[in-house]
Design a protein around this motif. Structure first.
Motif, PDB file in Angstrom:
ATOM      1  N   LEU A  53     -68.025 -11.237 -79.060  1.00 23.73           N
ATOM      2  CA  LEU A  53     -67.288  -9.978 -78.916  1.00 23.73           C
ATOM      3  C   LEU A  53     -67.853  -8.891 -79.835  1.00 23.73           C
ATOM      4  CD1 LEU A  53     -63.612 -11.244 -78.541  1.00 23.73           C
ATOM      5  CD2 LEU A  53     -65.184 -10.452 -76.758  1.00 23.73           C
ATOM      6  N   GLY A  54     -68.277  -9.273 -81.040  1.00 26.34           N
ATOM      7  CA  GLY A  54     -68.925  -8.300 -81.928  1.00 26.34           C
ATOM      8  C   GLY A  54     -70.215  -7.784 -81.331  1.00 26.34           C
ATOM      9  N   TRP A  55     -70.999  -8.701 -80.770  1.00 27.16           N
ATOM     10  CA  TRP A  55     -72.254  -8.337 -80.107  1.00 27.16           C
ATOM     11  C   TRP A  55     -71.986  -7.371 -78.955  1.00 27.16           C
ATOM     12  CZ3 TRP A  55     -77.232  -9.687 -81.358  1.00 27.16           C
ATOM     13  CH2 TRP A  55     -78.213  -9.455 -80.399  1.00 27.16           C
ATOM     14  N   VAL A  56     -70.973  -7.711 -78.145  1.00 34.75           N
ATOM     15  CA  VAL A  56     -70.625  -6.887 -76.972  1.00 34.75           C
ATOM     16  C   VAL A  56     -70.149  -5.503 -77.402  1.00 34.75           C
ATOM     17  CG1 VAL A  56     -68.942  -6.676 -75.089  1.00 34.75           C
ATOM     18  CG2 VAL A  56     -70.146  -8.838 -75.451  1.00 34.75           C
ATOM     19  N   ALA A  57     -69.451  -5.421 -78.522  1.00 32.13           N
ATOM     20  CA  ALA A  57     -68.913  -4.141 -78.977  1.00 32.13           C
ATOM     21  C   ALA A  57     -69.964  -3.250 -79.633  1.00 32.13           C
ATOM     22  CB  ALA A  57     -67.768  -4.386 -79.962  1.00 32.13           C
ATOM     23  N   VAL A  58     -70.915  -3.844 -80.361  1.00 35.00           N
ATOM     24  CA  VAL A  58     -71.842  -3.052 -81.180  1.00 35.00           C
ATOM     25  C   VAL A  58     -73.168  -2.757 -80.486  1.00 35.00           C
ATOM     26  CG1 VAL A  58     -73.174  -3.053 -83.325  1.00 35.00           C
ATOM     27  CG2 VAL A  58     -70.802  -3.826 -83.330  1.00 35.00           C
ATOM     28  N   VAL A  59     -73.834  -3.775 -79.971  1.00 36.49           N
ATOM     29  CA  VAL A  59     -75.209  -3.616 -79.495  1.00 36.49           C
ATOM     30  C   VAL A  59     -75.339  -2.603 -78.347  1.00 36.49           C
ATOM     31  CG1 VAL A  59     -77.191  -4.810 -78.485  1.00 36.49           C
ATOM     32  CG2 VAL A  59     -75.956  -5.823 -80.398  1.00 36.49           C
ATOM     33  N   PRO A  60     -74.488  -2.632 -77.313  1.00 33.16           N
ATOM     34  CA  PRO A  60     -74.651  -1.630 -76.246  1.00 33.16           C
ATOM     35  C   PRO A  60     -74.498  -0.186 -76.738  1.00 33.16           C
ATOM     36  CG  PRO A  60     -73.359  -3.463 -75.448  1.00 33.16           C
ATOM     37  CD  PRO A  60     -73.506  -3.653 -76.930  1.00 33.16           C
ATOM     38  N   GLN A  61     -73.592   0.049 -77.678  1.00 30.55           N
ATOM     39  CA  GLN A  61     -73.421   1.401 -78.232  1.00 30.55           C
ATOM     40  C   GLN A  61     -74.675   1.821 -78.994  1.00 30.55           C
ATOM     41  OE1 GLN A  61     -70.772   3.088 -77.309  1.00 30.55           O
ATOM     42  NE2 GLN A  61     -69.889   1.283 -76.358  1.00 30.55           N
ATOM     43  N   TRP A  62     -75.213   0.905 -79.728  1.00 32.67           N
ATOM     44  CA  TRP A  62     -76.411   1.158 -80.525  1.00 32.67           C
ATOM     45  C   TRP A  62     -77.603   1.420 -79.608  1.00 32.67           C
ATOM     46  CZ3 TRP A  62     -77.342  -2.430 -85.310  1.00 32.67           C
ATOM     47  CH2 TRP A  62     -78.279  -1.860 -86.148  1.00 32.67           C
ATOM     48  N   ARG A  63     -77.749   0.584 -78.578  1.00 35.20           N
ATOM     49  CA  ARG A  63     -78.848   0.785 -77.631  1.00 35.20           C
ATOM     50  C   ARG A  63     -78.737   2.153 -76.965  1.00 35.20           C
ATOM     51  NH1 ARG A  63     -79.752  -3.952 -73.409  1.00 35.20           N
ATOM     52  NH2 ARG A  63     -81.469  -2.585 -72.859  1.00 35.20           N
ATOM     53  N   TYR A  64     -77.518   2.536 -76.576  1.00 30.81           N
ATOM     54  CA  TYR A  64     -77.325   3.834 -75.915  1.00 30.81           C
ATOM     55  C   TYR A  64     -77.724   4.981 -76.835  1.00 30.81           C
ATOM     56  CZ  TYR A  64     -75.217   7.751 -73.513  1.00 30.81           C
ATOM     57  OH  TYR A  64     -75.013   8.958 -72.894  1.00 30.81           O
ATOM     58  N   THR A  87     -97.698  16.252 -69.000  1.00 32.29           N
ATOM     59  CA  THR A  87     -98.874  15.387 -69.131  1.00 32.29           C
ATOM     60  C   THR A  87     -98.565  13.909 -69.351  1.00 32.29           C
ATOM     61  OG1 THR A  87     -98.934  15.819 -71.508  1.00 32.29           O
ATOM     62  CG2 THR A  87    -100.278  17.254 -70.081  1.00 32.29           C
ATOM     63  N   ALA A  88     -97.301  13.558 -69.632  1.00 34.28           N
ATOM     64  CA  ALA A  88     -97.028  12.169 -70.000  1.00 34.28           C
ATOM     65  C   ALA A  88     -95.590  11.746 -69.712  1.00 34.28           C
ATOM     66  CB  ALA A  88     -97.307  11.969 -71.484  1.00 34.28           C
ATOM     67  N   VAL A  89     -95.390  10.441 -69.746  1.00 36.90           N
ATOM     68  CA  VAL A  89     -94.056   9.838 -69.711  1.00 36.90           C
ATOM     69  C   VAL A  89     -93.796   9.311 -71.114  1.00 36.90           C
ATOM     70  CG1 VAL A  89     -92.618   8.023 -68.717  1.00 36.90           C
ATOM     71  CG2 VAL A  89     -94.388   9.100 -67.332  1.00 36.90           C
ATOM     72  N   ARG A  90     -92.622   9.626 -71.647  1.00 39.23           N
ATOM     73  CA  ARG A  90     -92.284   9.200 -73.003  1.00 39.23           C
ATOM     74  C   ARG A  90     -91.010   8.368 -72.967  1.00 39.23           C
ATOM     75  NH1 ARG A  90     -91.276  13.519 -76.734  1.00 39.23           N
ATOM     76  NH2 ARG A  90     -92.115  12.104 -78.278  1.00 39.23           N
ATOM     77  N   THR A  91     -90.993   7.279 -73.701  1.00 41.03           N
ATOM     78  CA  THR A  91     -89.789   6.457 -73.812  1.00 41.03           C
ATOM     79  C   THR A  91     -89.538   6.087 -75.263  1.00 41.03           C
ATOM     80  OG1 THR A  91     -90.971   4.363 -73.505  1.00 41.03           O
ATOM     81  CG2 THR A  91     -90.091   5.422 -71.523  1.00 41.03           C
ATOM     82  N   GLN A  92     -88.279   5.832 -75.551  1.00 46.67           N
ATOM     83  CA  GLN A  92     -87.876   5.290 -76.846  1.00 46.67           C
ATOM     84  C   GLN A  92     -86.859   4.198 -76.554  1.00 46.67           C
ATOM     85  OE1 GLN A  92     -87.045   7.688 -80.511  1.00 46.67           O
ATOM     86  NE2 GLN A  92     -84.946   7.095 -80.029  1.00 46.67           N
ATOM     87  N   THR A  93     -87.100   3.006 -77.045  1.00 44.88           N
ATOM     88  CA  THR A  93     -86.226   1.878 -76.777  1.00 44.88           C
ATOM     89  C   THR A  93     -85.931   1.122 -78.061  1.00 44.88           C
ATOM     90  OG1 THR A  93     -88.106   0.438 -76.295  1.00 44.88           O
ATOM     91  CG2 THR A  93     -87.091   1.554 -74.421  1.00 44.88           C
TER      92      THR A  93
END
Length: 168
Positions: A67-78, A88-94
């Protein structure tokens, strides 16, 4: 020897666009399903081999961790996941723990793919993968609105096709 900065330095900055806000919920559901399956498998193995006496507090700790993982990680990833297409380019940050910024020149694009996993389909989301002639692998933009993903694939395909050369 340290070189003086160029008159017009190229600054690495965060790409401009966030993924869809619905990506947070998609990531939460995915993490919840993965966590439930992991706990279920561990319980079955522990009960089957009778190697560990399963106690209620062990289950409580595992559920709290999921539940901690579910609550924290998706918010952080977003907060971290971003993307942008420039002239000239495609840029990503992950990333969620470690961040990675990737920049792929349009002249290096080999293929542009769109995919929808089962959970992504539930939320109307898709992933766009840009394959380049890079040893680092493809750039992936996960959690885009389905229509935006379609438009992005069409745009990148047209732009890459307009660039002279064979992207190698």
């Amino acid at each position: 020897m340290i070189h003086p900065p160029a008159a017009d330095p190229v600054l690495l900055r965060e790409p401009r666009h966030r993924v869809s806000p619905r990506a947070r919920l998609m990531w939460q559901v995915t993490a919840l399903v993965e966590g439930a399956v992991t706990i279920g498998v561990l319980l079955l193995v522990a009960l089957a081999v009778d190697a560990v006496e399963v106690r209620w507090w062990m289950i409580a700790v595992a559920v709290a961790a999921v539940l901690g993982w579910v609550a924290v990680v998706p918010q952080w990833r977003y907060a971290v996941h971003r993307w942008e297409v420039t002239a000239t380019a495609v840029r990503t940050q992950t990333g969620w723990w470690a961040r990675e910024q990737r920049i792929a020149p349009l002249s290096r694009i080999q293929t542009v793919d769109r995919a929808e996993g089962a959970v992504a389909r539930l939320f109307g989301l898709a992933t766009v993968t840009v394959t380049t002639a890079s040893a680092a692998g493809a750039l992936e933009i996960d959690g885009l609105d389905r229509r935006l993903a379609d438009d992005l694939v069409a745009e990148l395909t047209a732009r890459a096709d307009a660039v002279e050369g064979d992207a190698t």
